[in-house]
Design an enzyme around this catalytic site. Sequence first.
Site, PDB file in Angstrom:
ATOM      1  N   HIS A  37      51.276  46.303  25.401  1.00  0.00           N
ATOM      2  CA  HIS A  37      51.897  45.068  25.884  1.00  0.00           C
ATOM      3  C   HIS A  37      52.157  44.127  24.715  1.00  0.00           C
ATOM      4  O   HIS A  37      51.278  43.336  24.349  1.00  0.00           O
ATOM      5  CB  HIS A  37      50.979  44.384  26.905  1.00  0.00           C
ATOM      6  CG  HIS A  37      50.615  45.242  28.075  1.00  0.00           C
ATOM      7  ND1 HIS A  37      49.692  46.256  27.981  1.00  0.00           N
ATOM      8  CD2 HIS A  37      51.053  45.234  29.361  1.00  0.00           C
ATOM      9  CE1 HIS A  37      49.561  46.840  29.176  1.00  0.00           C
ATOM     10  NE2 HIS A  37      50.370  46.239  30.022  1.00  0.00           N
ATOM     11  N   HIS A 272      56.902  43.000  28.433  1.00  0.00           N
ATOM     12  CA  HIS A 272      55.552  42.854  28.982  1.00  0.00           C
ATOM     13  C   HIS A 272      54.701  44.085  28.693  1.00  0.00           C
ATOM     14  O   HIS A 272      53.591  43.962  28.170  1.00  0.00           O
ATOM     15  CB  HIS A 272      55.599  42.610  30.489  1.00  0.00           C
ATOM     16  CG  HIS A 272      54.235  42.564  31.122  1.00  0.00           C
ATOM     17  ND1 HIS A 272      53.475  41.424  31.160  1.00  0.00           N
ATOM     18  CD2 HIS A 272      53.483  43.536  31.707  1.00  0.00           C
ATOM     19  CE1 HIS A 272      52.310  41.690  31.755  1.00  0.00           C
ATOM     20  NE2 HIS A 272      52.300  42.964  32.093  1.00  0.00           N
ATOM     21  N   GLU A 420      32.460  35.167  47.095  1.00  0.00           N
ATOM     22  CA  GLU A 420      31.714  36.355  46.688  1.00  0.00           C
ATOM     23  C   GLU A 420      32.236  36.983  45.396  1.00  0.00           C
ATOM     24  O   GLU A 420      31.464  37.370  44.510  1.00  0.00           O
ATOM     25  CB  GLU A 420      31.712  37.408  47.809  1.00  0.00           C
ATOM     26  CG  GLU A 420      30.948  37.011  49.045  1.00  0.00           C
ATOM     27  CD  GLU A 420      31.785  36.239  50.052  1.00  0.00           C
ATOM     28  OE1 GLU A 420      31.280  35.952  51.158  1.00  0.00           O
ATOM     29  OE2 GLU A 420      32.959  35.930  49.732  1.00  0.00           O
ATOM     30  N   HIS A 482      30.418  42.676  60.620  1.00  0.00           N
ATOM     31  CA  HIS A 482      29.294  42.326  59.759  1.00  0.00           C
ATOM     32  C   HIS A 482      28.317  43.491  59.563  1.00  0.00           C
ATOM     33  O   HIS A 482      27.345  43.349  58.823  1.00  0.00           O
ATOM     34  CB  HIS A 482      28.532  41.138  60.353  1.00  0.00           C
ATOM     35  CG  HIS A 482      29.199  39.822  60.132  1.00  0.00           C
ATOM     36  ND1 HIS A 482      30.491  39.578  60.517  1.00  0.00           N
ATOM     37  CD2 HIS A 482      28.752  38.681  59.552  1.00  0.00           C
ATOM     38  CE1 HIS A 482      30.818  38.329  60.204  1.00  0.00           C
ATOM     39  NE2 HIS A 482      29.776  37.765  59.613  1.00  0.00           N
TER      40      HIS A 482
END
Length: 678
Positions: A37, A272, A420, A482
């Site tokens: 890149h 890129h 999280e 859950h």
Amino acid sequence: MNIIERPAARPGDLAWALTAVLRALSMDMVEQAKAGHPGAPMGMAEIAAVLWRNHLRHNPANPLWPDRDRFVLSNGHASALLYALLHLTGYDLPVAELRRFRQLHSRTPGHPEYGVTPGVETTTGPLGQGFANAVGMAIAERTLAAQFNRPGHAIVDHRSFVFLGDGCMMEGISHEAASLAGRLGLGKLVACYDDNGISIDGPVAGWFSDDTPRRFEAYGWQVLRDIDGHDPAQIDAAFRTALAQTDRPSLLCCRTTIGRGAPTKAGHQDTHGAPLGPEEIQRAREDMRWPYKPFEIPDDVAAAWNHRPEGEAAEAEWQERLVRYQAAYPDLAAEFSRRIAGRLRPELEPAAEHALVAITDQKTATRKSGQIALTAFAPAAPELLGGSADLTHSNLTFHPGSRAITDDPAGNQISFGVREFGMAAIANGIALHGGFIPFVATFLVFSDYARNAIRMSALMRQRVIYVMTHDSIALGEDGPTHQPVEQLAALRLIPNLEVWRPCDTAETICAWAEALLRHDGPTLLALSRQALPAQKRGLSARRAISRGGYMLSESGAPQAVLLATGSEVALAVAAAEILANKSIFLRVVSMPCVSRFEAQDEAYHASVLPPGLPVITLEAGATATWRAYAGRDGMTIGLDRFGESGPEKAVLEAFGFTPACVAERIRVLLGRHLNERS
């Protein structure tokens, strides 16, 4: 020479050459490898030159100097830029390694990798995680400073700098980490946003039109807008403003042109992720007035970039401060040295033994057992720093000595909020910084949110402790959203991650101890919501548990092995008792950590799982990873579907996780074996 010593650097002079060499080396590395890149390295050359020459405090002769500034390249695809900077400033990265960019076993891999290249602070590539790592480093710096600095004695005083691009900004983890950094007021965190408006698919305006400056202002950051990312004077002024800000993190929004210097491809997505090609590179050299061959660096440019003298002087000055600190505060200085070295206090093992002796026969959820362990170990391990993703009182990740860093800068507990992924990546940054053992917590099913950061903990071999509670369908009423089913199997597949699923307080204490003792990778503790009975063991329980799997009980001459983990161990013991009353005898094996058991020698494996005995595995989750133990003669008892919502007992009965159901399945299996043999 200061990079902005001259008001307007022109092609051919030294100030120009200091950035031209970054572009040239980046082009050369990518072209040599025929992969990589070049666009971001060429576009960020001026920003990198100003930071690394004017503001970054580091010592190339000692990449691990504790009080160095941290630099993170979150847009890790721009690794050629970082390798060029490390080589030029004097790190142990010779030009021969630049020539080996992206080659097997080189020290210049395709993305920065921690532990491979001197001076690389963290492995980056998954976009946004490096940014979150930098937030963790800034948290660690501020907390360590509060714990150890004293008036007139600042031995912890450095900054965390991070480069990031549009991709990092688009990833949701950047929102999580930036929001927490703003709330904590991390004034020594400086982020440089390479706003070039291009990603792999082209101009980002079609899918990314956020007002990024306003977004970060809303987070509580100081935002410096509309910086010309190719004007060293503007960039330098922005850094100086950022460094003067002490109670807020700073974001420098730098407008750049991707592939700057490429005559026909600058500003285009083609730069890129692909080499520019020989013709484009030759024309770029001509435009930059850079007449040198690939990887050739003129002596005056090399001398101007060399940072070793300044770096060694900066560390020497810090060493003098450390000597004065040692004289004034010898005990604190010894503790600081211990923690920076990652050594544990000798009291840790006695703390484990004392906690094991204090265990009662009372049924206890292993999440509560985890709190018992944390309470026992915290005084012996003051380097513990962590918290939960808004589930502190469900995960039970607090103890009598917990002090929130929002209330006490020298505290040891972080409220991460419902973040999280950001939490796990921030923990990696804390671990990488040094001086702390981070622990973070949530429900096991939400490990999926954090999984890629957990993977990065394992890849970088960082001592991060993950506390994941509510580990099975036995959590009941919250339902299948859950109730983890596939998570344990999936996590055990991550190389170098130790997953412990203890069955009672003794195993939980030992699992916590092993997590703290481990220096070469992360540990995940999967703990129950429901209360579990204490199992009976001999005096050598600590040693047996530490091996990951061991014989827990045996009745008569065993006809099979019943291998279980976590909350299903009690179920296995109860089923074995039912069968023993029918003269069917089993050996019950508890295996709290599969990978730790696998690391034992064959003799130990055979002593726990005797050859010739069929093996029945029992775990309330996906069975795929257990089939290697069960083989053709055994059986896996588990759950290869999603759970149901209902009270714990009803859910377990519905899926056959009762002593009677398990015993009957084993009786049928062993009866079939007897019939086949006759």
